[in-house]
Design a protein around this motif. Structure first.
Motif, PDB file in Angstrom:
ATOM      1  N   ALA A 109       0.836  -1.204   0.000  1.00  0.00           N
ATOM      2  CA  ALA A 109       0.000   0.000   0.000  1.00  0.00           C
ATOM      3  C   ALA A 109       0.864   1.245   0.000  1.00  0.00           C
ATOM      4  O   ALA A 109       0.578   2.208  -0.725  1.00  0.00           O
ATOM      5  CB  ALA A 109      -0.939  -0.012   1.207  1.00  0.00           C
ATOM      6  N   ASP A 110       1.931   1.240   0.810  1.00  0.00           N
ATOM      7  CA  ASP A 110       2.851   2.383   0.836  1.00  0.00           C
ATOM      8  C   ASP A 110       3.474   2.608  -0.536  1.00  0.00           C
ATOM      9  O   ASP A 110       3.552   3.738  -1.019  1.00  0.00           O
ATOM     10  CB  ASP A 110       3.962   2.169   1.865  1.00  0.00           C
ATOM     11  N   GLY A 112       2.298   1.548  -3.410  1.00  0.00           N
ATOM     12  CA  GLY A 112       1.236   1.894  -4.357  1.00  0.00           C
ATOM     13  C   GLY A 112       0.827   3.353  -4.289  1.00  0.00           C
ATOM     14  O   GLY A 112       0.472   3.953  -5.311  1.00  0.00           O
ATOM     15  N   ARG A 113       0.860   3.919  -3.103  1.00  0.00           N
ATOM     16  CA  ARG A 113       0.504   5.338  -2.951  1.00  0.00           C
ATOM     17  C   ARG A 113       1.577   6.233  -3.554  1.00  0.00           C
ATOM     18  O   ARG A 113       1.304   7.358  -3.928  1.00  0.00           O
ATOM     19  CB  ARG A 113       0.325   5.683  -1.478  1.00  0.00           C
ATOM     20  N   GLY A 114       2.767   5.734  -3.590  1.00  0.00           N
ATOM     21  CA  GLY A 114       3.862   6.526  -4.151  1.00  0.00           C
ATOM     22  C   GLY A 114       4.329   7.657  -3.257  1.00  0.00           C
ATOM     23  O   GLY A 114       5.312   8.308  -3.548  1.00  0.00           O
ATOM     24  N   GLY A 115       3.625   7.902  -2.182  1.00  0.00           N
ATOM     25  CA  GLY A 115       3.980   9.014  -1.316  1.00  0.00           C
ATOM     26  C   GLY A 115       4.848   8.620  -0.138  1.00  0.00           C
ATOM     27  O   GLY A 115       5.271   9.473   0.622  1.00  0.00           O
ATOM     28  N   ALA A 116       5.104   7.334   0.009  1.00  0.00           N
ATOM     29  CA  ALA A 116       5.910   6.883   1.150  1.00  0.00           C
ATOM     30  C   ALA A 116       7.369   7.239   0.926  1.00  0.00           C
ATOM     31  O   ALA A 116       7.888   7.109  -0.183  1.00  0.00           O
ATOM     32  CB  ALA A 116       5.764   5.383   1.329  1.00  0.00           C
TER      33      ALA A 116
END
Length: 111
Positions: free
Chosen positions: A88-89, A91-95
């Motif tokens: 999920a991290d 996939g969000r690309g913002g991690a």
């Protein structure tokens, strides 16, 4: 509740079936994986329905004891949750890299 128990027993059976006798494996396989009734299993083995029931209940208790001591299923669930969180991290690309590294270290701790 019944579906949860069935799912749990299937996982415990997957993890610990090698520790069971051939008869225990067979009854559990027929009952949980092939969805046969107690009567159908009893007929197949030419024994009473009560004997099948007793064997399955004892085997379920054994599987729960193995899990209590070895925690293979619990560790599997925690690993899966950590992998899902990591995915999920990513996939969000913002991690940031620090979060991803922390998640990887969490996964390493399960070994």
């Amino acid at each position: 509740m019944l579906l949860e128990k069935t799912t749990r027993m299937n996982f415990l059976f997957d993890f610990y079936q090698a520790l069971l006798t051939e008869k225990q494996r067979s009854y559990m396989d027929l009952y949980y994986l092939n969805d046969l009734s107690l009567g159908e299993i009893a007929e197949q083995y030419d024994i009473s329905r009560q004997a099948v029931y007793d064997n399955i209940r004892r085997t379920e208790a054994m599987l729960e004891e193995y899990e209590e001591k070895l925690q293979l299923f619990g560790k599997f669930r925690k690993r899966r949750e950590a992998v899902d969180a990591l995915a999920a991290d990513i996939g969000r690309g913002g991690a940031d890299a620090g979060d991803l590294i922390r998640r990887l270290h969490e996964l390493k701790e399960f070994d």
